[in-house]
Write an enzyme that holds these catalytic residues in place. Structure first.
Site, short mmCIF file in Angstrom:
data_model
loop_
_atom_site.label_atom_id
_atom_site.label_comp_id
_atom_site.label_asym_id
_atom_site.label_seq_id
_atom_site.Cartn_x
_atom_site.Cartn_y
_atom_site.Cartn_z
CG HIS A 198 -1.74 1.05 1.57
ND1 HIS A 198 -3.15 1.34 1.51
CD2 HIS A 198 -1.12 2.32 2.17
CE1 HIS A 198 -3.45 2.28 1.85
NE2 HIS A 198 -2.39 3.26 1.90
CD GLU A 199 1.72 3.74 3.83
OE1 GLU A 199 1.94 4.74 3.20
OE2 GLU A 199 0.72 3.66 4.54
CG HIS A 202 0.11 6.39 -0.40
ND1 HIS A 202 -1.02 6.76 -1.03
CD2 HIS A 202 -0.22 5.96 0.68
CE1 HIS A 202 -2.03 6.49 0.01
NE2 HIS A 202 -1.39 5.92 0.94
ZN ZN Z 1 -2.25 4.98 2.61
#
Ligand code: ZN
Ligand code: NAG
Ligand code: NAG
Ligand code: NAG
Length: 287
Positions: A198-199, A202
């Protein structure tokens, strides 16, 4: 009777006490609406100047990870995680990121005992000192700082910088990760290693699918249905923006559902893959 009442009270209290039951949820990556508008204006201008990968072709590439093991002492429990734990985390990342065309390779592991850095606070002077001392490589290299606690207005599992912030602040580029989110870690629901998937999303230019709530453009990806706010657990029939087409993509890596709700196969949509691919092309040295 009394005992079962006491037990249910205890369960209710511990559910409420979950550190992620506030408006930010487990992740600490929360650009303001103004920051998003400014970043998207610039990203659009750059995409028009450099139409790389606008044809939808996906570049298969190897990307390097510099892993910084921050610990409060020399023990594994104190944050000095093993090489095997790092390898199993990168395995998870590679499974989830295969559809992005990225193969992540561990470039180097550094091990640092520093109690102040181990309890990480978003954008604090100690966070900056840590990054200034440790960050390695260039725009296309992912620096991961594994720590004992991630604080962004409360406890989180991790947070990341965005690619468009690299040029003005290369030292802040990278991901801070709670060791409890690693495969086999201590954070219930978030201990299969998917926080890093997830990170890294980003870091590769993706927002949460609920970034703008029930609105267009919401997360600036056409094929992620609008989502009112984050989902937790695994609510597979959730449709938080009934006025907009499509149910919430609760299995997508960029939502907040439990790690076991996410999927490697299709965990990023074609729209997210294309957006991220353009962000790499423009902001991460064409990678
Ligand atoms: Zn996030
Ligand atoms: C990635 O690295 C491997 C060796 O680690 C190499 O065999 C492969 O060709 C590389 N792929 C690309 C696209 O550079
Ligand atoms: C951390 O653990 C490794 C073994 O995984 C060990 O060699 C090292 O001495 C420990 N401490 C530090 C600060 O590296
Ligand atoms: C990895 O980083 C550590 C700490 O910066 C350094 O001592 C070591 O030489 C590096 N190893 C490699 C193979 O680059």
């Amino acid at each position: 009777m009394l005992a079962s009442f006491a037990l249910s009270l205890l369960l209710a209290t511990s559910a409420l006490a979950s550190p992620f039951n506030d408006k930010f949820g487990p992740c600490g990556t929360h650009p303001s609406a103004e920051d998003v508008i400014a970043a998207e204006k610039q990203f659009l201008e750059k995409k028009l100047e450099n139409p790389q990968r606008d044809d939808g072709t996906l570049a298969l590439r190897n990307l390097t990870i510099y892993w910084h093991v921050i610990s409060e002492d020399n023990s594994v429990a104190g944050g000095n995680i093993t090489d095997a734990q790092i390898a199993s985390q990168i395995d998870v990342l590679n499974k989830d990121w295969k559809i992005m065309g990225v193969n992540w390779i561990l470039g180097n592991t550094s091990r640092i005992v520093n109690k102040a850095w181990y309890y990480n606070w978003y954008k604090s002077p100690t966070d900056l000192a840590m990054r200034t001392a440790l960050r390695r490589g260039s725009a296309e290299d992912l620096n991961v700082y594994s720590v004992g606690q991630v604080n962004y207005y409360g406890q989180r599992v991790g947070y990341s910088s965005f690619p468009w912030d690299y040029q003005s602040s290369p030292v802040n580029d990278g991901v801070v990760l709670d060791i409890g989110s690693l495969p086999g870690g201590s954070i219930p629901g978030y201990n299969l290693g998917r926080t890093l998937s997830h990170e890294a999303g980003h870091w590769g230019g993706l927002y949460h699918p609920f970034q703008g709530g029930c609105s267009t453009p919401n997360d600036y990806v056409d094929d992620t249905p609008a989502e009112a706010d984050f989902a937790t657990g695994c609510p597979t029939t959730r449709d938080s923006c009934p006025g907009f087409p499509g149910a919430d993509l609760v299995r997508n890596h960029m939502d907040y559902t439990n790690d076991n709700c996410k999927t490697s196969d299709g965990g990023f949509t074609p729209g997210q893959i294309s957006r991220s691919s353009q962000a790499f092309a423009i902001y991460r040295n064409g990678k």
